[in-house]
Design a protein around this motif. Sequence first.
Motif, PDB file in Angstrom:
ATOM      1  N   ARG A  74       0.805  -1.041  -0.003  1.00 40.92           N
ATOM      2  CA  ARG A  74       0.111   0.082  -0.121  1.00 40.92           C
ATOM      3  C   ARG A  74       0.800   1.440  -0.092  1.00 40.92           C
ATOM      4  N   SER A  75       1.946   1.076   0.802  1.00 41.68           N
ATOM      5  CA  SER A  75       2.862   2.293   0.766  1.00 41.68           C
ATOM      6  C   SER A  75       3.363   2.473  -0.916  1.00 41.68           C
TER       7      SER A  75
ATOM      8  N   ALA B  27       0.956   4.034  -3.134  1.00 39.08           N
ATOM      9  CA  ALA B  27       0.814   5.569  -2.889  1.00 39.08           C
ATOM     10  C   ALA B  27       2.022   6.326  -3.392  1.00 39.08           C
ATOM     11  N   ALA B  28       3.242   5.779  -3.158  1.00 38.78           N
ATOM     12  CA  ALA B  28       4.407   6.568  -3.700  1.00 38.78           C
ATOM     13  C   ALA B  28       4.473   6.468  -5.057  1.00 38.78           C
TER      14      ALA B  28
ATOM     15  N   LYS C 260       2.348   9.144  -6.588  1.00 40.97           N
ATOM     16  CA  LYS C 260       2.945  10.106  -6.447  1.00 40.97           C
ATOM     17  C   LYS C 260       4.024  10.574  -7.470  1.00 40.97           C
TER      18      LYS C 260
ATOM     19  N   THR D 206       9.930  10.146  -2.982  1.00 38.68           N
ATOM     20  CA  THR D 206       8.526  10.639  -2.449  1.00 38.68           C
ATOM     21  C   THR D 206       8.399  10.759  -0.721  1.00 38.68           C
TER      22      THR D 206
ATOM     23  N   GLU E  23       5.886  10.008   0.809  1.00 43.49           N
ATOM     24  CA  GLU E  23       5.268   8.922   1.164  1.00 43.49           C
ATOM     25  C   GLU E  23       6.145   7.629   1.429  1.00 43.49           C
TER      26      GLU E  23
ATOM     27  N   LYS F 276       8.218   8.302   4.598  1.00 46.18           N
ATOM     28  CA  LYS F 276       7.169   8.162   5.681  1.00 46.18           C
ATOM     29  C   LYS F 276       7.389   6.589   6.154  1.00 46.18           C
ATOM     30  N   TRP F 277       7.002   5.713   5.061  1.00 47.27           N
ATOM     31  CA  TRP F 277       6.594   4.297   5.468  1.00 47.27           C
ATOM     32  C   TRP F 277       8.295   3.623   5.891  1.00 47.27           C
TER      33      TRP F 277
END
Length: 284
Positions: A16-17, A20-21, A24, A243, A245, A248-249
């Motif tokens: 999922r991460s 999302a990245a 982006k 990114t 995202e 952060k992951w």
Amino acid sequence: MIVPFAAGGGSDLAGRSIAAALEKAQPGLKVTVENRDGGSGAVGYSALLGKKGNGNYLLATENAILSLPISGQVSFTRKDFTPVAKLAEDGGILVVKKDSPFKTCTDVVNAAKSGRVSVGMSGAYGVDNVIFTLIEQKTGVTFQRVPFESGGELVPAVLGGQVQVALLNPGEVIGQFRSGDLRGLCVTTDERYTYPELASLGTAKEQGIDVSYVQFRGILGAGGLDEREKAYWVQAAKGITRTAEFQKWLKDNYLQQSELYGDDFAAYLEQLDTALAPLLKKPS
């Protein structure tokens, strides 16, 4: 983006991460995540196998792409897919519930020398099985394995006493560490984590168990992609690590960034495959 394990575990968090990245990094791209769990990852990989030549499917891959074929559990191999990118490495922590008598991984090994120790793991043939097999070979013990479909199922199992010890990724258990419900015994990385929450955990090697093995996190495409499609996904993947995202992951789940793309990722898989084969292959 197929995730070959159930929701809530490390592979689900990774898929999922990364999705999302990827969105982006590639404005206008829409990535839908689908969990296809079962068979220790075999169901998800088989789903991608059925998409041969289709450039619209990816899979959040990890070490099961090697361990499943070597163990003789599936008919496909890594060569049936298109390696896109290795993006990170995810270490393992042996954990117990707060009232366990085990304080170190050495305690677990010593207990297994004279009695039964049940160990929980995500999947029957994945990275957890590799690590427990390595420990058994180095120490001469035998564990009672209890496989689950994901870390999301394994956490409540060790909390509820269904297993004495579990092997989990940091991101799967950091909340239980903070609450005090679970304790770490050792990490299976080469060196200790530098993250403050994990820095006090010694490595297995420090505790006299000469074992080190980590799980990679990355992306596979379907097999049979043409060069244009392969090049598109490799180039797209190169933008993921830049990114917010993705970063952060990494931070939230205590991973280490580690990048390989396309043919370099394929070469890495080949080397790891060669190293694992004598360890996991069943006698004919």
